[in-house]
Design a protein around this motif. Structure first.
Motif, short mmCIF file in Angstrom:
data_model
loop_
_atom_site.label_atom_id
_atom_site.label_comp_id
_atom_site.label_asym_id
_atom_site.label_seq_id
_atom_site.Cartn_x
_atom_site.Cartn_y
_atom_site.Cartn_z
N TYR A 39 0.83 -1.20 0.00
CA TYR A 39 0.00 0.00 0.00
C TYR A 39 0.87 1.24 0.00
O TYR A 39 1.84 1.32 0.75
N PHE A 40 0.49 2.22 -0.80
CA PHE A 40 1.13 3.53 -0.79
C PHE A 40 0.44 4.35 0.30
O PHE A 40 -0.79 4.34 0.42
N CYS A 41 1.23 5.04 1.12
CA CYS A 41 0.67 5.78 2.25
C CYS A 41 1.50 7.03 2.51
O CYS A 41 2.56 7.22 1.92
N ALA A 42 1.04 7.86 3.42
CA ALA A 42 1.75 9.09 3.77
C ALA A 42 2.83 8.85 4.81
O ALA A 42 3.86 9.53 4.82
N ASP A 43 2.64 7.86 5.68
CA ASP A 43 3.55 7.61 6.80
C ASP A 43 3.57 6.11 7.05
O ASP A 43 2.56 5.55 7.50
N VAL A 44 4.70 5.46 6.78
CA VAL A 44 4.76 4.00 6.88
C VAL A 44 4.56 3.52 8.31
O VAL A 44 3.95 2.47 8.53
N ARG A 45 5.07 4.25 9.27
CA ARG A 45 4.91 3.84 10.67
C ARG A 45 3.44 3.90 11.11
O ARG A 45 2.92 2.97 11.71
N ALA A 46 2.78 5.01 10.82
CA ALA A 46 1.37 5.16 11.19
C ALA A 46 0.52 4.11 10.47
O ALA A 46 -0.38 3.52 11.08
#
Length: 180
Positions: free
Chosen positions: A15-22
């Protein structure tokens, strides 16, 4: 091949996301996946997007989700990339980006898929020589397909992620890792 596009199992859903940790923590809370190995600013020796050498500054989190690895990826720079092909840098949209497959020969599979009308979107080489490629299957599947060969460094990492999920569910949810 028996009339199907791919005759091998999906090894990873990404998945592409804004923040990998969150994103990893949210997925863990919702689905019990992980723990997640997090690599910030994955170093690359080269990255070619649509035939042009371009910087691909990205981070990723990898965890086990049942029988499949789940990855969250974000891109830190606005350069064109396979990520930004589906999710423009200024769009604020996120979602399923790719499914990954092991193939014996990345370049041969890229050529086979190209002949079927699925162009190479991006081919990247990590500093250790490991190659991964994104083929643009979005018109048919709604997402990219990532290809890589099951070399020991990769299969060892997949084994580590799966083993950690089996053995360390009560440990930390995020584990920092650095790729060379």
């Amino acid at each position: 091949m028996s009339g199907v596009l791919f005759d091998r199992p999906v090894r990873q859903v990404a998945y592409f996301c804004a923040d990998v940790r969150a994103a990893a923590l949210a997925h863990r809370a919702a689905f019990g996946s992980g723990p997640f190995y997090v690599a910030d600013h994955v170093p690359l020796a080269a990255s070619v997007h649509r035939g042009v050498e371009r910087p691909f500054d990205h981070s990723a989190a990898y965890g086990q989700w049942g029988e499949v690895m789940v990855e969250f990826v974000c891109q830190h720079n606005p350069a064109p990339s396979a990520c930004h092909d589906l999710f423009p840098a200024d769009g604020g949209r996120y979602g399923l980006h790719h499914m990954a497959l092991f193939v014996d020969d990345v370049d041969a599979e890229v050529a086979r898929l190209g002949a079927l009308g699925f162009p190479l979107a991006q081919r990247s080489v990590m500093n250790d020589g490991f190659v991964f490629a994104f083929v643009d299957t979005s018109a048919a599947l709604g997402h990219m397909v990532e290809l890589y060969a099951p070399v020991p460094v990769l299969t060892g990492f997949y084994d580590l992620v799966a083993r950690t999920a089996r053995e360390a569910q009560d440990g930390p949810a995020l584990i920092d890792v650095a790729f060379s």
